[in-house]
Design a protein around this motif. Structure first.
Motif, PDB file in Angstrom:
ATOM      1  N   VAL A 133       0.853  -1.184   0.000  1.00  0.00           N
ATOM      2  CA  VAL A 133       0.000   0.000   0.000  1.00  0.00           C
ATOM      3  C   VAL A 133       0.892   1.238   0.000  1.00  0.00           C
ATOM      4  O   VAL A 133       1.851   1.323   0.767  1.00  0.00           O
ATOM      5  N   SER A 134       0.591   2.168  -0.889  1.00  0.00           N
ATOM      6  CA  SER A 134       1.451   3.334  -1.078  1.00  0.00           C
ATOM      7  C   SER A 134       0.726   4.616  -0.685  1.00  0.00           C
ATOM      8  O   SER A 134      -0.509   4.687  -0.700  1.00  0.00           O
ATOM      9  N   PHE A 135       1.525   5.632  -0.359  1.00  0.00           N
ATOM     10  CA  PHE A 135       0.989   6.880   0.184  1.00  0.00           C
ATOM     11  C   PHE A 135       1.635   8.084  -0.486  1.00  0.00           C
ATOM     12  O   PHE A 135       2.810   8.054  -0.850  1.00  0.00           O
ATOM     13  N   ASP A 186       5.840   8.178  -2.164  1.00  0.00           N
ATOM     14  CA  ASP A 186       6.503   8.918  -1.088  1.00  0.00           C
ATOM     15  C   ASP A 186       6.781   8.006   0.100  1.00  0.00           C
ATOM     16  O   ASP A 186       7.789   8.171   0.799  1.00  0.00           O
ATOM     17  N   ALA A 187       5.880   7.071   0.345  1.00  0.00           N
ATOM     18  CA  ALA A 187       6.031   6.115   1.442  1.00  0.00           C
ATOM     19  C   ALA A 187       5.160   4.905   1.128  1.00  0.00           C
ATOM     20  O   ALA A 187       4.164   5.009   0.412  1.00  0.00           O
ATOM     21  N   ALA A 188       5.533   3.747   1.675  1.00  0.00           N
ATOM     22  CA  ALA A 188       4.764   2.533   1.401  1.00  0.00           C
ATOM     23  C   ALA A 188       4.910   1.547   2.542  1.00  0.00           C
ATOM     24  O   ALA A 188       5.932   1.514   3.244  1.00  0.00           O
ATOM     25  N   LEU A 189       3.871   0.734   2.713  1.00  0.00           N
ATOM     26  CA  LEU A 189       3.907  -0.410   3.610  1.00  0.00           C
ATOM     27  C   LEU A 189       3.832  -1.676   2.775  1.00  0.00           C
ATOM     28  O   LEU A 189       3.066  -1.746   1.804  1.00  0.00           O
ATOM     29  N   ASN A 190       4.621  -2.670   3.129  1.00  0.00           N
ATOM     30  CA  ASN A 190       4.564  -3.998   2.501  1.00  0.00           C
ATOM     31  C   ASN A 190       4.158  -5.017   3.544  1.00  0.00           C
ATOM     32  O   ASN A 190       4.889  -5.221   4.531  1.00  0.00           O
ATOM     33  N   TYR A 191       3.011  -5.647   3.346  1.00  0.00           N
ATOM     34  CA  TYR A 191       2.608  -6.775   4.176  1.00  0.00           C
ATOM     35  C   TYR A 191       3.088  -8.041   3.476  1.00  0.00           C
ATOM     36  O   TYR A 191       2.716  -8.297   2.326  1.00  0.00           O
ATOM     37  N   ASP A 215      14.384   3.029   2.835  1.00  0.00           N
ATOM     38  CA  ASP A 215      13.645   3.211   4.076  1.00  0.00           C
ATOM     39  C   ASP A 215      12.303   3.898   3.843  1.00  0.00           C
ATOM     40  O   ASP A 215      11.548   4.129   4.795  1.00  0.00           O
ATOM     41  N   ARG A 216      11.972   4.212   2.582  1.00  0.00           N
ATOM     42  CA  ARG A 216      10.649   4.754   2.265  1.00  0.00           C
ATOM     43  C   ARG A 216       9.598   3.647   2.196  1.00  0.00           C
ATOM     44  O   ARG A 216       8.408   3.927   2.083  1.00  0.00           O
ATOM     45  N   THR A 217      10.038   2.416   2.257  1.00  0.00           N
ATOM     46  CA  THR A 217       9.128   1.267   2.318  1.00  0.00           C
ATOM     47  C   THR A 217       9.413   0.494   3.592  1.00  0.00           C
ATOM     48  O   THR A 217      10.562   0.151   3.875  1.00  0.00           O
ATOM     49  N   ARG A 218       8.382   0.209   4.350  1.00  0.00           N
ATOM     50  CA  ARG A 218       8.527  -0.540   5.595  1.00  0.00           C
ATOM     51  C   ARG A 218       7.826  -1.897   5.432  1.00  0.00           C
ATOM     52  O   ARG A 218       6.701  -1.968   4.914  1.00  0.00           O
ATOM     53  N   MET A 219       8.499  -2.935   5.884  1.00  0.00           N
ATOM     54  CA  MET A 219       8.021  -4.301   5.742  1.00  0.00           C
ATOM     55  C   MET A 219       7.381  -4.764   7.042  1.00  0.00           C
ATOM     56  O   MET A 219       7.936  -4.560   8.126  1.00  0.00           O
ATOM     57  N   ILE A 220       6.214  -5.394   6.923  1.00  0.00           N
ATOM     58  CA  ILE A 220       5.513  -5.951   8.085  1.00  0.00           C
ATOM     59  C   ILE A 220       5.211  -7.417   7.790  1.00  0.00           C
ATOM     60  O   ILE A 220       4.518  -7.731   6.822  1.00  0.00           O
ATOM     61  N   VAL A 221       5.740  -8.307   8.611  1.00  0.00           N
ATOM     62  CA  VAL A 221       5.557  -9.747   8.400  1.00  0.00           C
ATOM     63  C   VAL A 221       4.228 -10.181   9.012  1.00  0.00           C
ATOM     64  O   VAL A 221       4.028 -10.081  10.227  1.00  0.00           O
ATOM     65  N   LEU A 222       3.322 -10.676   8.160  1.00  0.00           N
ATOM     66  CA  LEU A 222       2.036 -11.178   8.637  1.00  0.00           C
ATOM     67  C   LEU A 222       2.018 -12.696   8.774  1.00  0.00           C
ATOM     68  O   LEU A 222       1.354 -13.242   9.653  1.00  0.00           O
ATOM     69  N   ARG A 223       2.696 -13.384   7.862  1.00  0.00           N
ATOM     70  CA  ARG A 223       2.806 -14.845   7.913  1.00  0.00           C
ATOM     71  C   ARG A 223       4.274 -15.194   7.712  1.00  0.00           C
ATOM     72  O   ARG A 223       4.992 -14.502   6.983  1.00  0.00           O
ATOM     73  N   SER A 224       4.696 -16.278   8.345  1.00  0.00           N
ATOM     74  CA  SER A 224       6.093 -16.678   8.224  1.00  0.00           C
ATOM     75  C   SER A 224       6.178 -18.197   8.215  1.00  0.00           C
ATOM     76  O   SER A 224       5.554 -18.871   9.047  1.00  0.00           O
ATOM     77  N   GLY A 225       6.919 -18.726   7.250  1.00  0.00           N
ATOM     78  CA  GLY A 225       7.078 -20.165   7.168  1.00  0.00           C
ATOM     79  C   GLY A 225       5.912 -20.837   6.472  1.00  0.00           C
ATOM     80  O   GLY A 225       5.052 -20.196   5.871  1.00  0.00           O
ATOM     81  N   ALA A 226       5.874 -22.166   6.573  1.00  0.00           N
ATOM     82  CA  ALA A 226       4.933 -22.976   5.794  1.00  0.00           C
ATOM     83  C   ALA A 226       3.692 -23.399   6.566  1.00  0.00           C
ATOM     84  O   ALA A 226       2.851 -24.130   6.029  1.00  0.00           O
ATOM     85  N   GLY A 227       3.549 -22.938   7.814  1.00  0.00           N
ATOM     86  CA  GLY A 227       2.448 -23.413   8.632  1.00  0.00           C
ATOM     87  C   GLY A 227       1.075 -23.170   8.048  1.00  0.00           C
ATOM     88  O   GLY A 227       0.168 -23.996   8.206  1.00  0.00           O
ATOM     89  N   ASP A 228       0.885 -22.034   7.354  1.00  0.00           N
ATOM     90  CA  ASP A 228      -0.416 -21.701   6.768  1.00  0.00           C
ATOM     91  C   ASP A 228      -0.445 -21.873   5.256  1.00  0.00           C
ATOM     92  O   ASP A 228      -1.436 -21.505   4.609  1.00  0.00           O
ATOM     93  N   PHE A 261       6.014   5.289  10.178  1.00  0.00           N
ATOM     94  CA  PHE A 261       6.536   6.575   9.711  1.00  0.00           C
ATOM     95  C   PHE A 261       6.264   7.738  10.662  1.00  0.00           C
ATOM     96  O   PHE A 261       6.713   8.858  10.399  1.00  0.00           O
ATOM     97  N   GLY A 262       5.531   7.492  11.737  1.00  0.00           N
ATOM     98  CA  GLY A 262       5.186   8.588  12.624  1.00  0.00           C
ATOM     99  C   GLY A 262       3.959   9.336  12.130  1.00  0.00           C
ATOM    100  O   GLY A 262       3.246   8.887  11.234  1.00  0.00           O
ATOM    101  N   ALA A 263       3.732  10.506  12.706  1.00  0.00           N
ATOM    102  CA  ALA A 263       2.525  11.276  12.412  1.00  0.00           C
ATOM    103  C   ALA A 263       2.710  12.165  11.190  1.00  0.00           C
ATOM    104  O   ALA A 263       2.596  13.395  11.263  1.00  0.00           O
ATOM    105  N   LEU A 264       3.009  11.554  10.051  1.00  0.00           N
ATOM    106  CA  LEU A 264       3.152  12.313   8.804  1.00  0.00           C
ATOM    107  C   LEU A 264       1.792  12.570   8.174  1.00  0.00           C
ATOM    108  O   LEU A 264       0.935  11.679   8.178  1.00  0.00           O
ATOM    109  N   PRO A 265       1.565  13.754   7.604  1.00  0.00           N
ATOM    110  CA  PRO A 265       0.331  13.991   6.847  1.00  0.00           C
ATOM    111  C   PRO A 265       0.408  13.252   5.513  1.00  0.00           C
ATOM    112  O   PRO A 265       1.226  13.584   4.656  1.00  0.00           O
TER     113      PRO A 265
END
Length: 266
Positions: A122-124, A152-157, A175-188, A207-211
């Motif tokens: 998702v990009s911003f 300008d900024a993005a989140l990667n799930y 660092d304009r893209t931040r990675m968030i791990v939702l699933r890891s490995g083969a369990g699902d 990213f903090g309180a950026l507009p």
């Protein structure tokens, strides 16, 4: 008697309006049509580097779910679309995804290992005055190479292979893209799983309180760095209010849709 009828009528009208508001709160951005000849507008393949083979995307009915199938063979390309979402009203993003298996050699801490069996991006757009001169210069350079699709900024799930669920870190390239791990490995792996994320909260944690204004969404399976193969599915993307449930189609294998809500405590 007349008063009671009025009360009942007012109550019924109130419930009807409440239900209508709740229904209207859902903003669908990726409900894919069965039997379509190709990928629906405004979804488009976004190839960031033409020297790299693009991941292949196609519509498929998969275990009863109409979805986008992504097949990566040493490849990388996003499938994305622009969006205009009011995160104050509908801050939670829900979707279904699945992978055949996580990647074997990926390592999100390095550029050489920056690959994922599945990811949702998702990009911003950020107000220019909120970005420092150095950041604006870096973004201008990146856009001169890769085009205006650089955000300008993005989140990667991501569906990772080794990092713990809940990991939040900068992308190995920027660092304009931040990675968030939702699933890891083969369990699902091998079945549809439902995700729900508070995008507004995730952005503030990253990213903090950026507009900022949410401007795009994309999905991908990418293996250009590791040279591996991967197959993933994506379906049922929508934004909902905090009070609305994310419900999987009856035909999909259901998992607890609260498993990844927020994760702000991780």
């Amino acid at each position: 008697m007349h008063t009671n009828r009025c009360v009942r009528w007012a109550l019924a009208l109130s419930l009807t309006c409440t239900a209508a508001v709740a229904q209207a709160a859902t903003v669908w951005v990726g409900r894919f049509p069965a039997g379509a000849a190709g990928l629906p507008e405004p979804w488009r393949v976004q190839q960031l580097d033409e020297r790299i083979a693009p991941t292949q995307y196609a519509l498929k009915t998969w275990d009863g779910v109409v979805a986008v199938e992504a097949v990566a063979e040493r490849s990388m390309a996003l499938l994305g679309r622009p969006i205009d979402i009011d995160l104050a009203a509908t801050p939670h993003l829900c979707w279904l995804w699945r992978v055949d298996a996580p990647l074997a050699t990926a390592d999100m801490t390095t550029e050489a290992g920056d690959d994922y069996a599945a990811r949702v991006y998702v990009s911003f757009k950020v107000a220019p005055e909120a970005l420092g001169f150095g950041t604006r210069a870096k973004l201008a350079l990146a856009r001169s190479i890769y085009g205006d699709q650089v955000p300008d900024a993005a989140l990667n799930y991501v569906w990772d292979n080794r990092q713990p669920v809940g990991t939040l870190m900068a992308n190995a390239y920027t660092d304009r893209t931040r990675m968030i791990v939702l699933r890891s490995g083969a369990g699902d792996a091998g079945a549809w799983v439902m995700e729900r994320r508070d995008v507004a909260e995730d952005f503030e944690r990253a990213f903090g309180a950026l507009p900022a204004q949410l401007s795009g969404i994309a999905l991908a399976s990418d293996t250009d760095n590791t040279g591996e193969s991967a197959r993933a599915g994506f379906a049922e993307f929508r934004f909902v209010s905090r009070d609305e449930a994310c419900v999987a189609p009856d035909s999909a294998t259901r998992r607890d849709d609260q498993a990844s809500v927020g994760r702000s405590d991780e």
